[in-house]
Design an enzyme around this catalytic site. Structure first.
Site, short mmCIF file in Angstrom:
data_model
loop_
_atom_site.label_atom_id
_atom_site.label_comp_id
_atom_site.label_asym_id
_atom_site.label_seq_id
_atom_site.Cartn_x
_atom_site.Cartn_y
_atom_site.Cartn_z
N GLN A 12 0.82 -0.91 -0.18
CA GLN A 12 0.10 -0.16 -0.48
C GLN A 12 0.52 1.12 0.74
O GLN A 12 0.44 2.53 -0.74
CB GLN A 12 -0.94 0.28 0.87
CG GLN A 12 -1.68 1.76 1.65
CD GLN A 12 -2.76 1.62 3.23
OE1 GLN A 12 -3.60 1.24 2.69
NE2 GLN A 12 -1.91 1.59 3.83
N LEU A 78 10.34 0.29 3.06
CA LEU A 78 9.25 0.21 3.71
C LEU A 78 8.46 -1.31 3.10
O LEU A 78 7.78 -1.85 4.01
CB LEU A 78 8.29 0.35 2.50
CG LEU A 78 8.33 2.44 2.11
CD1 LEU A 78 7.06 2.51 1.33
CD2 LEU A 78 8.46 2.71 3.43
N SER A 127 7.38 1.70 13.21
CA SER A 127 5.93 2.01 13.54
C SER A 127 5.40 1.78 15.07
O SER A 127 5.80 1.57 16.05
CB SER A 127 5.60 0.15 13.56
OG SER A 127 4.17 -0.35 13.17
N GLU A 129 3.24 -0.31 16.83
CA GLU A 129 3.20 -1.29 17.04
C GLU A 129 4.53 -1.50 17.95
O GLU A 129 4.75 -2.02 18.87
CB GLU A 129 4.07 -2.15 16.36
CG GLU A 129 2.01 -2.85 15.66
CD GLU A 129 0.91 -3.49 16.58
OE1 GLU A 129 1.20 -4.49 17.68
OE2 GLU A 129 -0.12 -2.49 16.35
N TYR A 151 6.28 -9.21 15.25
CA TYR A 151 6.14 -7.71 14.31
C TYR A 151 7.17 -6.33 15.06
O TYR A 151 7.59 -6.10 14.82
CB TYR A 151 4.80 -7.15 13.84
CG TYR A 151 5.52 -6.13 12.83
CD1 TYR A 151 5.23 -6.06 11.28
CD2 TYR A 151 4.62 -5.10 13.60
CE1 TYR A 151 5.49 -5.21 10.97
CE2 TYR A 151 4.49 -4.05 13.23
CZ TYR A 151 4.92 -3.63 11.38
OH TYR A 151 5.23 -2.92 11.07
N PHE A 190 -5.66 -6.48 6.94
CA PHE A 190 -5.86 -5.98 8.06
C PHE A 190 -7.39 -4.92 8.68
O PHE A 190 -8.82 -5.38 7.53
CB PHE A 190 -4.89 -4.48 7.52
CG PHE A 190 -3.65 -5.28 7.01
CD1 PHE A 190 -2.76 -5.62 8.09
CD2 PHE A 190 -3.10 -4.95 5.92
CE1 PHE A 190 -1.57 -5.03 7.85
CE2 PHE A 190 -1.74 -5.28 5.34
CZ PHE A 190 -1.30 -5.31 6.30
N LYS A 194 -10.59 -5.17 5.69
CA LYS A 194 -11.49 -6.94 6.04
C LYS A 194 -12.57 -5.91 6.66
O LYS A 194 -13.78 -7.06 5.58
CB LYS A 194 -11.24 -7.43 6.94
CG LYS A 194 -11.89 -8.90 7.12
CD LYS A 194 -10.81 -9.61 8.06
CE LYS A 194 -12.07 -10.39 8.73
NZ LYS A 194 -10.90 -11.83 9.54
N GLY A 213 -12.21 -10.59 15.31
CA GLY A 213 -11.58 -11.10 16.57
C GLY A 213 -12.48 -10.13 17.59
O GLY A 213 -13.14 -9.61 17.57
P1 GDR Z 1 -2.14 -3.69 13.38
O1 GDR Z 1 -3.29 -3.90 12.40
O2 GDR Z 1 -1.86 -4.87 13.72
O3 GDR Z 1 -2.77 -2.42 14.28
O4 GDR Z 1 -1.27 -3.34 12.34
P2 GDR Z 1 -4.43 -5.10 12.11
O5 GDR Z 1 -4.89 -4.09 10.34
O6 GDR Z 1 -4.09 -6.01 11.23
O7 GDR Z 1 -5.12 -5.02 13.45
C1 GDR Z 1 -6.10 -4.27 14.26
C2 GDR Z 1 -6.62 -4.10 15.36
O8 GDR Z 1 -7.67 -4.89 14.89
C3 GDR Z 1 -7.67 -6.22 15.47
N1 GDR Z 1 -8.74 -6.86 14.84
C4 GDR Z 1 -8.29 -7.51 13.86
N2 GDR Z 1 -7.43 -7.74 12.67
C5 GDR Z 1 -7.54 -8.16 11.62
N3 GDR Z 1 -6.36 -8.22 10.99
N4 GDR Z 1 -8.09 -9.58 11.45
C6 GDR Z 1 -9.39 -8.97 12.65
O9 GDR Z 1 -10.42 -9.95 11.71
C7 GDR Z 1 -9.38 -8.58 13.10
N5 GDR Z 1 -10.48 -8.54 14.15
C8 GDR Z 1 -10.11 -7.42 15.36
C9 GDR Z 1 -6.47 -6.43 15.63
O10 GDR Z 1 -6.95 -7.78 17.05
C10 GDR Z 1 -5.63 -5.61 16.47
O11 GDR Z 1 -5.97 -4.89 17.59
C11 GDR Z 1 -1.47 -2.04 11.76
C12 GDR Z 1 0.51 -2.82 10.45
O12 GDR Z 1 -0.33 -2.10 8.75
C13 GDR Z 1 1.80 -2.93 10.53
O13 GDR Z 1 2.37 -3.07 9.73
C14 GDR Z 1 1.20 -1.23 10.82
O14 GDR Z 1 3.20 -0.99 11.51
C15 GDR Z 1 0.71 -0.90 11.99
O15 GDR Z 1 -0.48 -1.15 12.01
C16 GDR Z 1 0.70 0.36 12.62
#
Ligand code: GDR
Length: 330
Positions: A12, A78, A127, A129, A151, A190, A194, A213
């Site tokens: 992205q 990146l 990040s 994170e 990560y 992400f 999603k 989740g």
């Molecule tokens: P993140 O992004 O872990 O913050 O990292 P992500 O969108 O995966 O998760 C964000 C939050 O949502 C909760 N969650 C779920 N996440 C995903 N992916 N799928 C699900 O079904 C779901 N349900 C709940 C997660 O538990 C979490 O708390 C992103 C990435 O782009 C990293 O590479 C970057 O460094 C950081 O953002 C800043």
């Protein structure tokens, strides 16, 4: 013409940044790995101005060769395993690419460009994170790190090694501590994409539920198109430094879901959403909210797209895409 070299060009941010730098008159080189990489073809189709260069963050000689070929003024690192959930299953690979990959890139820059007064400027994608189990709120450039995933640990190493190489060898190297940033180009794994994709499909009658989740986690979500400008601005300063890039607002996953469904006129969103333990993480980052004051003051940067516009942009984009795929007229 200035020349920029981008790792992670197929992701992205790589695509947003390539577009932005091209608009500024840069020659853009993008590193792609693997054999017959299908994502490389997608970059060429979308952005024919990008010169693709082979290389892999796990392979130092390939990085040296890629820099020799592209002769960049600016390097944007990146590339990484960027999906936090995957890093729990592939921790060693994540440490190697997301962590050691930064070290290799810095070494490659030293090898081809010397050390002090090195003309190559380096940007590292750090990040939020890294803050993990946050020690203070909001998080700033001086907030201590407490990563909660392989990560996050790898990103801390990458961040620290950038500081160390800057202090040891006088490299012009910056880290942008970017909080979550999203948009229509976000990968479907992400949570934002999603959700927006599922909402679009539910609205069109193509899908009937959305399985997620943890709905309680909170994130500081901005627009990726705004955030790549900050990357570039960091490399245009007299002195290299590290900056938090964030909106200063936080929202829960539940708020995201509610807003995305509201965008298509669905209020009873709970009827469509189910939680499954398989999407929970072994350790969670509960709350992120960044303070971008330093970036505002020193770089003159501020986010343009707010949370409601971001969600709306993503849902509308997914509606168009999914309707076109299914042959539905909107
Ligand atoms: P993140 O992004 O872990 O913050 O990292 P992500 O969108 O995966 O998760 C964000 C939050 O949502 C909760 N969650 C779920 N996440 C995903 N992916 N799928 C699900 O079904 C779901 N349900 C709940 C997660 O538990 C979490 O708390 C992103 C990435 O782009 C990293 O590479 C970057 O460094 C950081 O953002 C800043």
């Amino acid at each position: 013409m200035p020349r920029a070299f981008i790792t992670g060009i197929t992701g992205q941010d790589g695509r947003h940044l390539a577009e932005f730098l091209h608009g500024k008159g840069y020659d853009v080189y993008g590193m792609v790995k693997g054999q017959n990489n299908p994502r490389a073809q997608a970059v060429t189709d979308e952005m024919p101005f990008v010169e693709l260069v082979p290389g892999d963050l796990a392979d130092l000689p390939s990085l040296v060769a890629a820099l020799e070929l592209s002769q960049p003024d600016e390097v944007y690192n990146l590339g990484a395993i960027s999906f936090v959930a995957l890093s729990f299953n592939q921790a060693e690979l994540t440490a190697n690419l997301t962590g050691l990959g930064v070290l290799r890139m810095l070494e490659a820059i030293r090898m081809i460009g010397g050390t002090h007064d090195n003309p190559i400027r380096f940007y590292q994608a750090s990040s939020s994170e890294m803050f993990g189990k946050v020690r203070e709120t909001p998080q700033t450039e001086t907030t201590p790190f407490h990563p909660r995933s392989p990560y996050g640990c790898a990103k801390v190493f990458g961040h620290d090694i950038v500081v160390n190489y800057r202090e040891s060898y006088g490299l012009y190297a910056c880290s942008g501590i970017l909080f979550n940033h999203e948009g229509p180009r976000r990968g479907i794994e992400f949570v934002t994409r999603k959700v927006t994709n599922a909402v679009a499909r539910i609205k069109l009658g193509l899908q009937h539920e959305l399985v997620l989740g943890n709905l309680d986690a909170k994130r500081d979500w901005g627009y990726a198109g705004d955030y790549v400008k900050a990357m570039w601005l960091m490399l245009q300063q007299d002195e290299p430094d590290d900056y938090v890039i964030a909106t200063g607002e936080t929202h829960s996953i539940e708020e995201l879901v509610e807003r995305a469904f509201a965008e298509v006129g669905i209020d009873n969103w709970r009827d469509y959403v189910r939680q499954d333990p398989k999407f929970f993480r072994p350790a969670e980052v509960d709350l992120l909210i960044g303070d971008p004051s330093k970036a505002r003051e020193k770089l003159g940067w501020k986010p343009e797209v707010g949370f409601p516009e971001l969600v709306s942009m993503m849902v509308q984009n997914d509606l168009q895409l999914e309707a076109a795929k299914a042959g539905i007229e909107l």
